[in-house]
Design a protein around this motif. Structure first.
Motif, PDB file in Angstrom:
ATOM      1  N   VAL A 165      -2.158   2.917  -2.776  1.00  0.00           N
ATOM      2  CA  VAL A 165      -0.816   3.224  -3.288  1.00  0.00           C
ATOM      3  C   VAL A 165      -0.859   4.147  -4.499  1.00  0.00           C
ATOM      4  CG1 VAL A 165      -0.508   1.362  -4.996  1.00  0.00           C
ATOM      5  CG2 VAL A 165       1.452   2.121  -3.635  1.00  0.00           C
ATOM      6  N   GLU A 166      -2.018   4.354  -5.059  1.00  0.00           N
ATOM      7  CA  GLU A 166      -2.111   5.147  -6.289  1.00  0.00           C
ATOM      8  C   GLU A 166      -1.610   6.575  -6.096  1.00  0.00           C
ATOM      9  OE1 GLU A 166      -6.040   4.655  -7.889  1.00  0.00           O
ATOM     10  OE2 GLU A 166      -5.774   2.482  -8.164  1.00  0.00           O
ATOM     11  N   ASN A 167      -1.694   7.083  -4.858  1.00  0.00           N
ATOM     12  CA  ASN A 167      -1.171   8.432  -4.583  1.00  0.00           C
ATOM     13  C   ASN A 167       0.323   8.509  -4.846  1.00  0.00           C
ATOM     14  OD1 ASN A 167      -3.652   9.452  -3.794  1.00  0.00           O
ATOM     15  ND2 ASN A 167      -3.367   8.885  -1.644  1.00  0.00           N
ATOM     16  N   ASP A 168       1.027   7.401  -4.605  1.00  0.00           N
ATOM     17  CA  ASP A 168       2.480   7.387  -4.817  1.00  0.00           C
ATOM     18  C   ASP A 168       2.846   7.431  -6.298  1.00  0.00           C
ATOM     19  OD1 ASP A 168       2.863   7.267  -2.100  1.00  0.00           O
ATOM     20  OD2 ASP A 168       3.200   5.101  -2.042  1.00  0.00           O
ATOM     21  N   PHE A 169       1.873   7.114  -7.158  1.00  0.00           N
ATOM     22  CA  PHE A 169       2.114   7.121  -8.599  1.00  0.00           C
ATOM     23  C   PHE A 169       1.274   8.211  -9.291  1.00  0.00           C
ATOM     24  CE2 PHE A 169       2.824   2.511  -7.519  1.00  0.00           C
ATOM     25  CZ  PHE A 169       4.198   2.522  -7.732  1.00  0.00           C
ATOM     26  N   ALA A 170       0.950   9.267  -8.534  1.00  0.00           N
ATOM     27  CA  ALA A 170       0.044  10.303  -9.044  1.00  0.00           C
ATOM     28  C   ALA A 170       0.565  10.957 -10.327  1.00  0.00           C
ATOM     29  CB  ALA A 170      -0.187  11.371  -7.972  1.00  0.00           C
ATOM     30  N   LYS A 171       1.901  11.081 -10.441  1.00  0.00           N
ATOM     31  CA  LYS A 171       2.471  11.751 -11.623  1.00  0.00           C
ATOM     32  C   LYS A 171       2.382  10.891 -12.881  1.00  0.00           C
ATOM     33  CE  LYS A 171       5.653  14.673  -9.023  1.00  0.00           C
ATOM     34  NZ  LYS A 171       7.071  14.986  -8.719  1.00  0.00           N
ATOM     35  N   VAL A 172       2.119   9.605 -12.710  1.00  0.00           N
ATOM     36  CA  VAL A 172       1.991   8.712 -13.873  1.00  0.00           C
ATOM     37  C   VAL A 172       0.664   7.969 -13.802  1.00  0.00           C
ATOM     38  CG1 VAL A 172       4.478   8.446 -14.294  1.00  0.00           C
ATOM     39  CG2 VAL A 172       3.322   6.930 -12.656  1.00  0.00           C
ATOM     40  N   SER A 173      -0.363   8.638 -13.319  1.00  0.00           N
ATOM     41  CA  SER A 173      -1.644   7.980 -13.050  1.00  0.00           C
ATOM     42  C   SER A 173      -2.231   7.301 -14.294  1.00  0.00           C
ATOM     43  CB  SER A 173      -2.656   8.984 -12.494  1.00  0.00           C
ATOM     44  OG  SER A 173      -2.828  10.066 -13.398  1.00  0.00           O
ATOM     45  N   HIS A 174      -1.869   7.804 -15.490  1.00  0.00           N
ATOM     46  CA  HIS A 174      -2.383   7.213 -16.728  1.00  0.00           C
ATOM     47  C   HIS A 174      -1.816   5.802 -16.976  1.00  0.00           C
ATOM     48  CE1 HIS A 174       1.435   9.104 -17.740  1.00  0.00           C
ATOM     49  NE2 HIS A 174       1.514   8.327 -18.797  1.00  0.00           N
ATOM     50  N   LYS A 175      -0.724   5.474 -16.267  1.00  0.00           N
ATOM     51  CA  LYS A 175      -0.117   4.143 -16.434  1.00  0.00           C
ATOM     52  C   LYS A 175      -0.643   3.126 -15.424  1.00  0.00           C
ATOM     53  CE  LYS A 175       4.444   5.927 -17.877  1.00  0.00           C
ATOM     54  NZ  LYS A 175       5.890   5.861 -17.578  1.00  0.00           N
ATOM     55  N   VAL A 176      -1.336   3.608 -14.398  1.00  0.00           N
ATOM     56  CA  VAL A 176      -1.661   2.776 -13.242  1.00  0.00           C
ATOM     57  C   VAL A 176      -2.956   1.995 -13.448  1.00  0.00           C
ATOM     58  CG1 VAL A 176      -2.205   2.800 -10.773  1.00  0.00           C
ATOM     59  CG2 VAL A 176      -0.444   4.332 -11.673  1.00  0.00           C
ATOM     60  N   SER A 195       0.823  -1.209   0.000  1.00  0.00           N
ATOM     61  CA  SER A 195       0.000   0.000   0.000  1.00  0.00           C
ATOM     62  C   SER A 195       0.859   1.261   0.000  1.00  0.00           C
ATOM     63  CB  SER A 195      -0.922  -0.001   1.222  1.00  0.00           C
ATOM     64  OG  SER A 195      -0.158  -0.129   2.406  1.00  0.00           O
ATOM     65  N   VAL A 196       2.177   1.090   0.161  1.00  0.00           N
ATOM     66  CA  VAL A 196       3.149   2.187   0.045  1.00  0.00           C
ATOM     67  C   VAL A 196       4.176   1.746  -0.992  1.00  0.00           C
ATOM     68  CG1 VAL A 196       4.874   3.581   1.248  1.00  0.00           C
ATOM     69  CG2 VAL A 196       2.841   2.796   2.483  1.00  0.00           C
ATOM     70  N   ALA A 197       4.392   2.548  -2.013  1.00  0.00           N
ATOM     71  CA  ALA A 197       5.280   2.153  -3.109  1.00  0.00           C
ATOM     72  C   ALA A 197       6.729   2.095  -2.661  1.00  0.00           C
ATOM     73  CB  ALA A 197       5.142   3.125  -4.277  1.00  0.00           C
ATOM     74  N   GLY A 198       7.453   1.086  -3.145  1.00  0.00           N
ATOM     75  CA  GLY A 198       8.877   0.985  -2.880  1.00  0.00           C
ATOM     76  C   GLY A 198       9.664   1.997  -3.701  1.00  0.00           C
ATOM     77  N   VAL A 199      10.877   2.308  -3.245  1.00  0.00           N
ATOM     78  CA  VAL A 199      11.732   3.290  -3.928  1.00  0.00           C
ATOM     79  C   VAL A 199      11.978   2.883  -5.381  1.00  0.00           C
ATOM     80  CG1 VAL A 199      14.059   4.277  -4.004  1.00  0.00           C
ATOM     81  CG2 VAL A 199      12.873   4.083  -1.834  1.00  0.00           C
ATOM     82  N   THR A 200      12.268   1.608  -5.607  1.00  0.00           N
ATOM     83  CA  THR A 200      12.577   1.130  -6.957  1.00  0.00           C
ATOM     84  C   THR A 200      11.391   1.310  -7.892  1.00  0.00           C
ATOM     85  OG1 THR A 200      14.142  -0.495  -6.087  1.00  0.00           O
ATOM     86  CG2 THR A 200      13.317  -0.857  -8.317  1.00  0.00           C
ATOM     87  N   ASN A 201      10.209   0.919  -7.443  1.00  0.00           N
ATOM     88  CA  ASN A 201       9.034   1.047  -8.304  1.00  0.00           C
ATOM     89  C   ASN A 201       8.662   2.504  -8.566  1.00  0.00           C
ATOM     90  OD1 ASN A 201       8.695  -1.637  -8.840  1.00  0.00           O
ATOM     91  ND2 ASN A 201       7.044  -1.977  -7.382  1.00  0.00           N
ATOM     92  N   LYS A 202       8.870   3.365  -7.577  1.00  0.00           N
ATOM     93  CA  LYS A 202       8.593   4.797  -7.803  1.00  0.00           C
ATOM     94  C   LYS A 202       9.544   5.343  -8.874  1.00  0.00           C
ATOM     95  CE  LYS A 202       7.372   7.577  -4.386  1.00  0.00           C
ATOM     96  NZ  LYS A 202       7.313   8.258  -3.073  1.00  0.00           N
ATOM     97  N   PHE A 203      10.801   4.926  -8.795  1.00  0.00           N
ATOM     98  CA  PHE A 203      11.783   5.353  -9.803  1.00  0.00           C
ATOM     99  C   PHE A 203      11.399   4.825 -11.184  1.00  0.00           C
ATOM    100  CE2 PHE A 203      15.500   3.622 -12.146  1.00  0.00           C
ATOM    101  CZ  PHE A 203      16.036   4.808 -12.610  1.00  0.00           C
ATOM    102  N   LEU A 204      11.080   3.540 -11.257  1.00  0.00           N
ATOM    103  CA  LEU A 204      10.800   2.903 -12.548  1.00  0.00           C
ATOM    104  C   LEU A 204       9.491   3.375 -13.178  1.00  0.00           C
ATOM    105  CD1 LEU A 204      11.893  -0.773 -11.811  1.00  0.00           C
ATOM    106  CD2 LEU A 204      13.012   0.833 -13.383  1.00  0.00           C
ATOM    107  N   SER A 205       8.556   3.842 -12.346  1.00  0.00           N
ATOM    108  CA  SER A 205       7.238   4.217 -12.869  1.00  0.00           C
ATOM    109  C   SER A 205       7.318   5.286 -13.951  1.00  0.00           C
ATOM    110  CB  SER A 205       6.335   4.695 -11.726  1.00  0.00           C
ATOM    111  OG  SER A 205       6.826   5.906 -11.156  1.00  0.00           O
ATOM    112  N   ARG A 206       8.395   6.075 -13.931  1.00  0.00           N
ATOM    113  CA  ARG A 206       8.553   7.140 -14.954  1.00  0.00           C
ATOM    114  C   ARG A 206       8.910   6.573 -16.316  1.00  0.00           C
ATOM    115  NH1 ARG A 206      13.043  10.692 -12.221  1.00  0.00           N
ATOM    116  NH2 ARG A 206      13.476   8.751 -11.101  1.00  0.00           N
ATOM    117  N   PHE A 207       9.451   5.348 -16.336  1.00  0.00           N
ATOM    118  CA  PHE A 207       9.995   4.812 -17.587  1.00  0.00           C
ATOM    119  C   PHE A 207       9.182   3.652 -18.167  1.00  0.00           C
ATOM    120  CE2 PHE A 207      13.454   6.367 -14.848  1.00  0.00           C
ATOM    121  CZ  PHE A 207      13.952   7.390 -15.650  1.00  0.00           C
TER     122      PHE A 207
END
Length: 371
Positions: free
Chosen positions: A151-162, A128-140
């Protein structure tokens, strides 16, 4: 379109490895021609678990980033550079159609390398809390699959991918047929009596073991049965403790080192006392099992407490913090829950509503869309 070649990566703990294997097993079931390469590290559990699953395994060297400023991060940055180059070499040699990462720092060079090579990629976040690695990778990466809506809040900048899919382990446990006599055959218990399972994971949890062992005599003459799984590492020391303190083990309590058929046993259990790791919660919710969750306070970002709260907030579990755990609190909570059948049934219903029995198939639908 059928996918014939994939690379999986995920490492460090079983919580990262078993979801990857669950995805592989289902994809292999759907396509027997599927070929897979698993990339991990020599130091993680994947180095022993993956080869046993008859999957080709290759290792790279990488460490985790420290969350605070540290000279170690310079070493990690260099490792990231060199391990990404090695990962890209392995990827080029294997020529996968898809690369999936399920967490752990080994995913960083593997998935990042795959994105640089233009190969479709997906990461799966179990907690329910994103790991450092996945937060980094989510951009790519192309897609981010999640197990908790929180956990979706942790990926808010890439919400279209989630996309919410749930944990692959949730679907995998539905394959286990119920054995109506597992309690009598394996534990010499009454198959009809309510049964509580207390465990702290495969290696055990000292605080849970202590509370459980100190509750043994209090469980005598209860209208339910108790199985305590100490973990293999701690079993002998707790049996010695019981002997030295002359604790009498009643017939309705069984103490075992390890439970190797947990999903099968779960189906004959009425209440579970355990940690709140993502894989365990996926199993509990899919099977509709009420639980008393005792989050590990020793995990990154306190994510186990956040995991537990996702169930507590939906009346699917109760939580006892480790700092508040003792035998009297444990016995009182078990008594209150298991002896109130109506409330227990409602909690089971609420847990099942959170289950994801189609998690892997949903992930496969996503990867086919980016393939």
């Amino acid at each position: 379109m059928k996918i014939n070649r994939i690379i999986l990566s995920g490492g460090g703990t079983g919580g990262h490895i078993y979801p990857a294997l669950a995805i592989y097993n289902r994809m292999k079931e759907l396509n027997p021609d599927l070929e897979c390469l698993y990339i991990g590290t020599d130091k993680g559990l994947e180095a022993s678990i993956v080869p046993k699953a008859n999957i080709d395994f290759k290792s790279i060297e990488i460490s985790g980033l420290k969350r605070s400023l540290s000279l170690d991060n310079i070493k990690v940055a260099w490792q990231m550079l060199t391990s990404t180059q090695k990962a890209k070499k392995l990827i080029k040699e294997f020529q996968p159609e898809l690369v999936i990462g399920t967490g752990g720092f080994v995913c960083a060079p593997v998935l990042y390398g795959a994105t640089q090579l233009g190969i479709p990629t997906l990461i799966h976040e179990q907690n329910s809390v994103a790991g450092v690695t996945n937060k980094f990778l989510s951009r790519f990466v192309d897609k981010v699959a999640t197990s908790f809506y929180e956990v979706e809040n942790d990926f808010a900048k890439v919400s279209h991918k989630v996309a919410f899919t749930g944990n692959p382990r949730g679907q995998e446990v539905t394959n286990y047929a119920k054995d109506e006599h597992i309690l009598s055959k394996n534990y010499d218990f009454n198959d009809q009596l309510p049964t509580v399972l207390i465990f702290g994971g495969s290696r055990g949890a000292p605080a849970i073991n202590k509370a459980a062992v100190e509750s043994i005599e209090a469980f005598a003459n209860k209208e339910y049965q108790v199985i305590i799984g100490t973990g293999s590492v701690h079993h002998s020391e707790w049996m010695t403790y019981i002997e030295e303190n002359q604790i009498k083990i009643p017939n309705n309590v069984k103490i075992v080192p390890y439970i190797d058929n947990m999903p099968a046993l779960f189906q004959s259990i009425d209440l579970v006392v355990c940690r709140s790791g993502a894989t365990t919660l996926a199993e509990l919710t899919t099977l509709g099992l009420p639980s008393i969750l005792i989050p590990s306070p020793y995990v990154t970002n306190n994510h186990q407490e956040m995991n537990a709260m996702a169930l507590v907030n939906n009346q699917a579990a109760e939580m006892i913090k480790e700092s508040q755990l003792d035998s009297s609190q444990l016995v009182h909570t078990i008594d209150r829950m298991i002896l109130d059948q109506k409330a227990l049934n409602k909690m089971a219903e609420n847990a099942k509503k959170l289950g994801t029995p189609h998690a892997i198939d949903d992930i496969i639908t996503i990867v086919e869309s980016i393939h």
